[in-house]
Scaffold this active site. Structure first.
Site, mmCIF file in Angstrom:
data_model
loop_
_atom_site.group_PDB
_atom_site.id
_atom_site.type_symbol
_atom_site.label_atom_id
_atom_site.label_comp_id
_atom_site.label_asym_id
_atom_site.label_seq_id
_atom_site.Cartn_x
_atom_site.Cartn_y
_atom_site.Cartn_z
ATOM 1 N N GLU A 192 -7.029 5.142 17.657
ATOM 2 C CA GLU A 192 -8.409 5.039 17.168
ATOM 3 C C GLU A 192 -9.319 4.264 18.121
ATOM 4 O OE1 GLU A 192 -7.085 5.166 12.452
ATOM 5 O OE2 GLU A 192 -8.085 3.379 13.240
ATOM 6 N N ASN A 228 0.824 -1.209 0.000
ATOM 7 C CA ASN A 228 0.000 0.000 0.000
ATOM 8 C C ASN A 228 0.862 1.265 0.000
ATOM 9 O OD1 ASN A 228 -1.944 1.987 0.465
ATOM 10 N ND2 ASN A 228 -2.194 1.452 2.637
#
Length: 204
Positions: free
Chosen positions: A177, A140
């Site tokens: 998160e 990625n």
């Protein structure tokens, strides 16, 4: 960001709560993102390894509004603000088609949520392709914006992470998160180092 896919690529380095990050973009969107490294020299070298012809955006020039907005949103995300970043334009035309499909699914994983490689493979209609999904995420070019850190191995195990710092960086992003797997308060149950508890975080 409208123009030819052959337009020049620029990059900027900006401060975030976890350290300096770098982002590269062309006329069609973000083409690269790099998480913090040991120093700015390594960070620049990492950008140029991915985008050899990229030019550093002059600090004396104001950033394009879309790029400035993206840096602000990423900085807020890395400070704990929930933002899925899905509206940030990315340009991944240069990556293989299968990778693009994996990234499209991965961008739908919201902050605080996680998926497994197998679940993504199944959603793509290729249930036997968990390893291929892992390979695509390992390549990625735009981590965080394409949130590969939210994808885990089966059973809540960490899986790999190719960004600087490896799995510890993955853990740090998931901790910011407040990620959970179902009703479980922990991640990476195979390793006591990776417990989502502020009292047990690995040293920075």
């Amino acid at each position: 960001m409208v123009g030819s896919m052959f337009a020049p690529v620029h990059y900027t380095i900006f401060q975030t709560p976890i350290g300096d990050c770098a982002m590269a973009w062309g006329s069609n969107g973000i083409v690269g993102f790099r998480l913090p490294m040991d120093d700015e020299v390594q960070l620049r070298e990492s950008v140029l390894a991915q985008q050899p012809h990229a030019c550093l955006w002059a600090q004396s020039d104001p950033l394009e509004l879309e790029i400035l907005a993206a840096t602000i949103r990423i900085t807020k995300l890395l400070s704990g603000v929930r933002d899925d970043l899905r509206s940030i334009a990315i340009d991944i035309i240069a990556v293989p088609p299968f990778h693009r499909r994996v990234y499209a699914v991965t961008r739908n994983i919201l902050p605080g949520q996680t998926r497994t490689y197998g679940e993504i493979a199944a959603e793509l209609g290729e249930p036997g392709a968990a390893r291929a999904v892992g390979a695509a995420l390992g390549a990625n070019p735009i981590p965080v914006i394409v949130p590969c850190h939210r994808v885990l191995a089966a059973g809540g195990r960490s899986g790999g992470f190719t960004a600087p710092g490896g799995v510890k960086t993955k853990f740090r992003l998931l901790t910011i998160e407040k990620a959970r797997i179902g009703n479980s308060p922990t991640l990476f149950d195979d390793d006591e180092t990776f417990v989502l508890d502020a009292r047990k975080r690995p040293a920075d």
